[in-house]
Design an enzyme around this catalytic site. Structure first.
Site, PDB file in Angstrom:
ATOM      1  N   HIS A 177       0.478  -1.101   0.067  1.00 53.96           N
ATOM      2  CA  HIS A 177      -0.280  -0.042  -0.365  1.00 53.96           C
ATOM      3  C   HIS A 177       0.536   1.606   0.318  1.00 53.96           C
ATOM      4  O   HIS A 177       0.468   1.936  -0.756  1.00 53.96           O
ATOM      5  CB  HIS A 177      -1.199  -0.020   1.226  1.00 53.96           C
ATOM      6  N   LYS A 192     -10.476  -7.297   7.010  1.00 59.89           N
ATOM      7  CA  LYS A 192     -11.321  -7.835   8.578  1.00 59.89           C
ATOM      8  C   LYS A 192     -11.826  -6.569   9.101  1.00 59.89           C
ATOM      9  O   LYS A 192     -10.920  -5.801   9.267  1.00 59.89           O
ATOM     10  CB  LYS A 192     -10.445  -8.344   9.295  1.00 59.89           C
TER      11      LYS A 192
END
Lengths: 230, 281
Positions: free
Chosen positions: A72, A140
């Site tokens: 990222h 999650k």
């Protein structure tokens, strides 16, 4: 459309030609047996994504990529062009996961692969969704307001899978096809290209701006206020 | 110390690939009470299936095999330096053989050491004991739940939390509400109360080694543990934050004496995969 995008995935790193299952079928279909379960066949278009709603239980088939903290940060700051990335990210799903994979003589074997906490990459995700055409995030814990906005704007959903269920989920990964940035970032942080079949998740943030996490947070805070008599 | 090294490798294998029976039982009980057809029940079903699969196929039940934390009780005369060497060697072997995910990253170079060893990695605590038994407890602490731990300093005006057990209760409820489902609930919460920051964080983590059914011997603390568990489960966050009746499986509190001027409360959170085990030598 589906076939065209699938075959567009290239393998610059290893140069090997992988066999990709080309299936002429709609990207999302309802499973006849389960009332609520929807089947996702990757890649997805914006229209496909708009058909998914918070609360939908899905099973995912096709090619996905992993990416966590380092990927990222790299995509956000280094901004590699699409041709510099060996996998075609448009229409696919980015899985927040740092797997355990064993190197074997003829490739890699998946050992254990569950989701990692998505909120850590929240500050990068909105840009990555719009720059690379990601249609789904598997993770999650849910993500924040900026990511939710980017999902609505670009057509992307958050697919919450089962945290910690890494042996179960590893068995839904049929093949480890390739890897990018393994040397540089290490096994957990590299971008792995995986083929999944029947990979389970629940839509908790949709492309209509709805978030289950926001709703639960709001409700639980009301209960907290009562418990603390504040 | 070759045999001990192999014993520690096996301890790693057991802890990484199988959940303690008390935790598994608590998850089964939670599965039974969640509503039929709910996402909470579905999630717990998959978790139970995962626990079985991991045990049967001897694979890590979570890909994050965490930070290994060792609590060693060594008899007088056994060298801690030798034990440390043996544990580090066992860690290297376990990482390769089981395999575990290499999780030790150098702060300066950002390089992963590849074998789960490094500066202060694994985490080791030693305590000398009477008798001839060497006890090695291992917790493999996942980072997702480690990241959501919090420390409070009382009094805390925002929560109207005074320096008393009611103040502690307010902090714990606030902490759970803040983190929602980000650390893989149902959680086990370890709470440490005392005089210094370093002491309470260690104390709170030690609570996670207690069995789910373990009852605190101090009755006022035991009462608040029970009350907090009930109240946390009324928040509706549920398994993995999907909503539901089970946000926590256990609440465990440990206390130290405090300084008249200080009242620290630390909350260590374990995900449902509360991986811990013991080697007796």
């Amino acid at each position: 459309m589906v076939t065209k995008q699938l075959s567009a995935i290239s393998y610059k790193l290893s140069g090997k030609k992988a066999t990709i299952i080309k299936k002429q079928r709609s990207a999302i279909s309802s499973q006849p047996s389960g009332k609520k379960t929807k089947i996702i066949n990757l890649p997805l278009t914006k229209k496909d994504v708009l058909g998914l709603k918070v609360g939908d239980v899905v099973l995912i088939n096709g090619l996905i990529v992993t990416g966590r903290d380092k990927i990222h940060q790299f995509l956000f700051y280094e901004k590699p062009s699409k041709k510099d990335i060996p996998f075609d990210l448009s229409g696919t799903i980015l899985f927040h996961c740092g797997p355990i994979i064993k190197k074997t003589d003829d490739g890699y074997t998946m050992i254990s692969a569950g989701p990692t906490t998505s909120i850590r990459v929240d500050m990068y995700e909105s840009k990555i969704i719009s720059d690379y055409g990601i249609r789904g995030i598997i993770g999650k814990g849910g993500m924040g307001e900026n990511t939710l906005k980017a999902m609505k704007k670009n057509g992307c959903v958050y697919l919450h899978t089962i945290g910690g269920a890494a042996a179960y989920l590893a068995d839904k990964i049929k093949r480890v096809i390739d890897v990018w940035k393994l040397e540089e970032f290490g096994m957990p942080e590299a971008m792995w290209l995986l083929e999944v079949e029947g990979f389970p998740a629940i839509v908790t943030m949709d492309a209509h701006g709805k978030s289950l996490h926001k709703e639960i947070e709001k409700e639980s805070h009301k209960i907290l206020q009562r418990l603390l008599k504040m | 110390m070759l045999k001990l090294r192999d014993g520690i490798v096996e301890l790693y294998r057991k802890v990484a690939t199988s959940l303690p029976p008390d935790v598994e039982e608590a998850i089964k009980a939670a599965h039974a009470v969640e509503k039929k057809g709910s996402n909470a029940k579905r999630a717990l079903q998959i978790i139970l299936e995962n626990i079985r699969l991991a045990r049967e196929t001897v694979r890590p039940l979570c890909q994050d095999t965490g930070v290994p934390v060792f609590y060693v009780k060594n008899p007088i005369g056994i060298s801690q330096m030798e034990l440390e060497k043996t544990i580090i060697e066992a860690t290297r072997i376990a990482t390769e053989r089981i395999p575990l995910r290499p999780n030790a990253v150098d702060i300066i170079t950002e390089k992963n050491s590849g074998d789960n060893t490094g500066i202060g990695f694994p985490v080791l605590y030693f305590k000398e004991t009477q008798g001839s038994t060497l006890t090695i407890d291992l917790m493999m602490k996942g980072a997702g739940c480690e990241n959501i731990g919090q420390t409070y300093k009382l009094p805390y005006e925002e929560l109207k939390a005074n320096r008393d057990l009611e103040g502690v209760r307010r902090c714990v409820l606030d902490a759970v509400c803040k983190v929602q489902g980000k650390g893989c609930p149902p959680y086990i919460l370890g709470i440490g109360i005392g005089a210094t920051k370093d002491q309470v964080t260690r104390l709170s983590k030690e609570q996670l080694m207690r069995k789910i059914q373990d009852v605190n011997e101090i009755s006022s603390i035991s009462d608040i543990e029970k009350r907090l568990l009930k109240e946390i489960n009324s928040l509706g966050i549920g398994p993995l934050g999907f909503g539901g009746k089970t946000t926590a499986l256990g609440v465990k509190i440990g206390v130290n004496h405090r300084h008249p001027a200080s009242y620290f409360v630390d909350i260590s959170v374990s995900c449902w995969a509360n991986r811990r085990g013991r080697l007796i030598w």
